[in-house]
Design an enzyme around this catalytic site. Structure first.
Site, short mmCIF file in Angstrom:
data_model
loop_
_atom_site.label_atom_id
_atom_site.label_comp_id
_atom_site.label_asym_id
_atom_site.label_seq_id
_atom_site.Cartn_x
_atom_site.Cartn_y
_atom_site.Cartn_z
N THR A 134 0.82 -1.21 0.00
CA THR A 134 0.00 0.00 0.00
C THR A 134 0.85 1.26 0.00
OG1 THR A 134 -0.17 -0.08 2.43
CG2 THR A 134 -1.93 -1.14 1.17
N CYS A 135 2.07 1.16 0.54
CA CYS A 135 2.93 2.34 0.57
C CYS A 135 3.29 2.80 -0.84
CB CYS A 135 4.19 2.05 1.38
SG CYS A 135 5.25 0.77 0.69
#
Length: 424
Positions: free
Chosen positions: A391-392
């Site tokens: 997700t980063c």
């Protein structure tokens, strides 16, 4: 405004020239805080809130600088990797989840600063004990300031986050005063009762036995306040019931929790000045914080335009075409779960997916060809890895399944179970 202010605040060359000038003038103080357009911090994953509060809150408006995060894992070892922006996004996501939604059932030591309203939005938590020491009050307000800076940093960096705030609190962030009509967006039941008071006749109001005071809190911790001086001995009548109703709404929306809100605002405005958001409505500010909630599901066509591909995937491959067909077919709720699985936020950016940074990307994870032999095909369908995400980096790691049905089943299993992040 945000774009050009970020250029100014995160200009490392300008900071370096400033350091050289101060060295020449003999005024260079703390080397750690000069000569760089970024702040480097090391954060233990097991104690993310306390360590972030200790290292970042003291920065004030210097939090506008780039923040480069290095994580320390549960074994005390520094995690590998260089933060090019993605690790900070992951850090901010985790910090905001822990700060705004502390898991008290599992022993979280993060202070409970916000409470969930009847409309399932967040408002300042006013249920704290009435008697706090001066030191406890000071620490409480410092925590609110810190959360204001954290939310301001997310908005400043255009990182979408999950918290949904009640409209009266958003109005306060905009510097606006709340009125009776705003109460329906905070507590619809109280709003309904107050409207009923206005429609009662004189006898009905008198039978209620109301005075110009109001009792707040839960059964275990309540307090009564006078709405006007001497209000405890002034009865509510047909002639003054309108005043009473508006004073109760004012007490709910503008007085209760006002000290905590002001502390939050001090932190928030270190990064987002009032003049930048004054023209927005509360609903528009929420969209800037959390994305567009008005769209059912997600704009699949818009995501398709913005999507990049890696690891051997390209837009014309059958598996990629099947992937987009699956996204179109699943329900709006599942689409939002997918978006949260991939980006950590279930709502799409207000300016569309092309404004996501880093750009969304699908990366191929290869399943060895021999596992697709006819003799092993049943095993591969049962045991093939689920898709995962980083997700980063707004990155979806998608195994190269050989048919659409398997892809759909595995993708839905992943987003429904929250299968997740892998270090890349």
């Amino acid at each position: 405004l945000l774009h050009y202010d970020r250029i100014r605040s995160q200009d490392e060359d300008a900071d370096f020239r400033h350091m050289i000038r101060e060295m020449a003038e003999g005024e260079l103080g703390d080397f750690a805080n000069l000569g760089t357009g970024r702040v480097r911090v090391q954060i233990n994953r097991q104690n993310i809130y306390a360590e972030s509060f200790k290292t970042l809150n003291k920065l004030g408006n210097h939090l506008k600088k780039k923040v480069q995060v290095t994580f320390v894992n549960q074994h005390g070892a520094v995690e590998p990797g260089i933060d090019g922006g993605g690790v900070f996004k992951e850090f901010l996501d985790d910090l905001i989840k822990e700060a705004f939604y502390p898991d008290k059932e599992h022993g979280s030591t993060v202070p409970q600063l916000f409470a969930v309203t009847p409309l399932q939005t967040l408002a300042v938590d006013t249920s704290r004990p009435a008697l706090l020491t001066q030191e406890q009050h000071q620490m409480l307000f410092q925590n609110y300031e810190f959360l204001g800076r954290v939310l301001g940093k997310a908005l400043y960096e255009s990182i979408l986050v999950e918290p949904q705030f009640c409209l009266p609190f958003l109005n306060k962030l905009l510097g606006k005063q709340n009125t009776l009509d705003d109460l329906k967006n905070f507590d619809a039941e109280v709003y309904k009762h107050l409207l009923n008071y206005r429609n009662m006749n004189a006898e009905e109001i008198e039978a209620m036995g109301l005075n110009f005071e109001w009792t707040f809190g839960k059964k275990s911790s309540t307090r009564t306040v006078e709405l006007i001086p001497g209000g405890s001995s002034i009865p509510v009548t047909k002639q003054n019931v309108i005043l009473y109703v508006n004073l109760v709404a004012h007490q709910h929306l503008n007085i209760q929790g006002s000290i905590e809100t002001k502390a939050f605002l001090r932190g928030f405005r270190d990064l987002i000045p009032a003049s930048w958001v004054r023209l927005f409505s509360g609903y528009e500010l929420q969209k800037l914080i959390s994305g567009d909630d008005a769209v059912q599901g997600i704009d699949v066509a818009g995501l398709k335009v913005a999507m990049q591909y890696a690891g051997g995937y390209h837009a014309d491959q059958p598996i990629i075409q099947s992937f987009w067909e699956v996204l179109e077919e699943i329900t709006p709720e599942q689409q939002r779960k997918f978006l949260r699985f991939m980006t950590s936020c279930s709502r799409q950016p207000l300016l569309g997916f092309q404004s996501l940074a880093p750009a969304p990307c699908v990366q191929q994870i290869r399943i060895p060809d021999h596992l697709f032999d006819p003799d092993q095909i049943k095993d591969i369908e049962k045991n093939a890895n689920l898709p995962t995400s980083a997700t980063c980096m707004n990155l979806l790691k998608l195994p190269n399944y050989r048919n659409k049905q398997l892809l759909k089943r595995k993708l839905l299993d992943a987003i429904e179970s929250g299968a997740g992040f892998e270090l890349t």
